[in-house]
Design a protein around this motif. Structure first.
Motif, PDB file in Angstrom:
ATOM      1  N   GLU A  59     -11.896   0.388  14.554  1.00 33.71           N
ATOM      2  CA  GLU A  59     -12.639   2.820  14.118  1.00 33.71           C
ATOM      3  C   GLU A  59     -12.259   3.463  14.957  1.00 33.71           C
ATOM      4  OE1 GLU A  59     -16.549   2.999  13.089  1.00 33.71           O
ATOM      5  OE2 GLU A  59     -15.611   1.512  11.280  1.00 33.71           O
ATOM      6  N   ARG A  60     -12.473   2.405  16.379  1.00 32.29           N
ATOM      7  CA  ARG A  60     -12.329   3.359  18.016  1.00 32.29           C
ATOM      8  C   ARG A  60     -10.841   3.773  18.405  1.00 32.29           C
ATOM      9  NH1 ARG A  60     -15.867  -0.998  19.489  1.00 32.29           N
ATOM     10  NH2 ARG A  60     -14.913  -2.161  20.338  1.00 32.29           N
ATOM     11  N   LEU A  61      -8.884   3.117  17.822  1.00 32.73           N
ATOM     12  CA  LEU A  61      -8.320   3.192  17.813  1.00 32.73           C
ATOM     13  C   LEU A  61      -8.498   4.746  17.609  1.00 32.73           C
ATOM     14  CD1 LEU A  61      -6.741   0.421  17.112  1.00 32.73           C
ATOM     15  CD2 LEU A  61      -7.138   0.260  18.985  1.00 32.73           C
ATOM     16  N   SER A  62      -7.262   5.502  17.871  1.00 36.69           N
ATOM     17  CA  SER A  62      -6.481   6.289  17.629  1.00 36.69           C
ATOM     18  C   SER A  62      -5.969   6.708  16.332  1.00 36.69           C
ATOM     19  CB  SER A  62      -5.735   7.331  19.053  1.00 36.69           C
ATOM     20  OG  SER A  62      -4.683   6.409  18.587  1.00 36.69           O
ATOM     21  N   PRO A  63      -5.019   7.184  15.489  1.00 34.69           N
ATOM     22  CA  PRO A  63      -4.799   6.903  14.296  1.00 34.69           C
ATOM     23  C   PRO A  63      -3.260   6.514  14.725  1.00 34.69           C
ATOM     24  CG  PRO A  63      -5.978   9.499  14.515  1.00 34.69           C
ATOM     25  CD  PRO A  63      -6.413   8.536  15.954  1.00 34.69           C
ATOM     26  N   ALA A  64      -2.490   7.029  15.516  1.00 36.22           N
ATOM     27  CA  ALA A  64      -1.143   5.946  16.179  1.00 36.22           C
ATOM     28  C   ALA A  64      -1.196   5.011  16.527  1.00 36.22           C
ATOM     29  CB  ALA A  64      -0.959   7.412  17.759  1.00 36.22           C
ATOM     30  N   GLU A  65      -2.516   4.545  17.106  1.00 37.59           N
ATOM     31  CA  GLU A  65      -3.189   3.064  18.029  1.00 37.59           C
ATOM     32  C   GLU A  65      -2.691   1.977  16.738  1.00 37.59           C
ATOM     33  OE1 GLU A  65      -4.837   3.402  22.370  1.00 37.59           O
ATOM     34  OE2 GLU A  65      -6.283   3.744  20.436  1.00 37.59           O
ATOM     35  N   ARG A  66      -3.713   2.682  15.183  1.00 37.79           N
ATOM     36  CA  ARG A  66      -3.562   2.355  13.827  1.00 37.79           C
ATOM     37  C   ARG A  66      -3.086   1.636  13.656  1.00 37.79           C
ATOM     38  NH1 ARG A  66      -7.769   5.536  12.191  1.00 37.79           N
ATOM     39  NH2 ARG A  66      -9.364   4.948  13.202  1.00 37.79           N
ATOM     40  N   MET A  67      -2.075   3.354  13.485  1.00 40.01           N
ATOM     41  CA  MET A  67      -0.749   2.816  13.043  1.00 40.01           C
ATOM     42  C   MET A  67       0.225   1.798  13.975  1.00 40.01           C
ATOM     43  SD  MET A  67       2.122   5.950  11.526  1.00 40.01           S
ATOM     44  CE  MET A  67       1.759   6.266  12.485  1.00 40.01           C
TER      45      MET A  67
END
Length: 136
Positions: A59-67
């Motif tokens: 949840e703390r990741l940015s959308p790019a990091e989550r991707m």
């Protein structure tokens, strides 16, 4: 979920359904969330805590990091079985390494000789959301 884990499951489910974004989910996503709640409650305490910590890290990741994490998970699944086994074994070993030391080990000569840059990248991305698990 973490703050309500001591409540009976029916109360936890009621609280989940009262969450502001829950009604905006599709019926299938709502059902999946309820199933995950029930699965979480059936886990041993240590596994439940690790799962919750991983979910919070994601949840703390940015959308790019989550991707990147999701892509690494797919890349791991697409690896040949023998490489998958080696990478999964390394992942299990590295969970027992303090978070601030994991990258040093991934960049070590031993890991560089054993794993390709892509495999080390997969490990690095997946370990970003994996909580430290002290060796027993």
């Amino acid at each position: 979920m973490a703050q309500h884990h001591n409540l009976p499951i029916d109360q936890q489910e009621r609280l989940l359904r009262q969450e502001p974004g829950f009604n905006r989910l599709s019926p299938g996503e709502q059902q999946r969330a309820v199933q995950q709640l029930h699965q979480l409650n059936q886990m041993p305490d240590a596994q439940r805590q690790r799962t919750m910590a991983r979910a919070e890290a994601i949840e703390r990741l940015s959308p790019a990091e989550r991707m990147q994490v999701n892509q690494s998970s797919r890349q791991l699944s697409a690896m040949p079985a023998d490489r998958q086994t080696m990478v999964r074994r390394a992942f299990q070993d590295l969970r027992g390494v303090p978070i601030d030391q994991r990258q040093t080990i991934l960049n070590s000569a031993r890991y560089s000789a054993t794993f390709s840059p892509q495999e080390r990248n997969v490990l690095s991305n997946l370990l970003r959301v994996e909580p430290y698990e002290a060796p027993r």
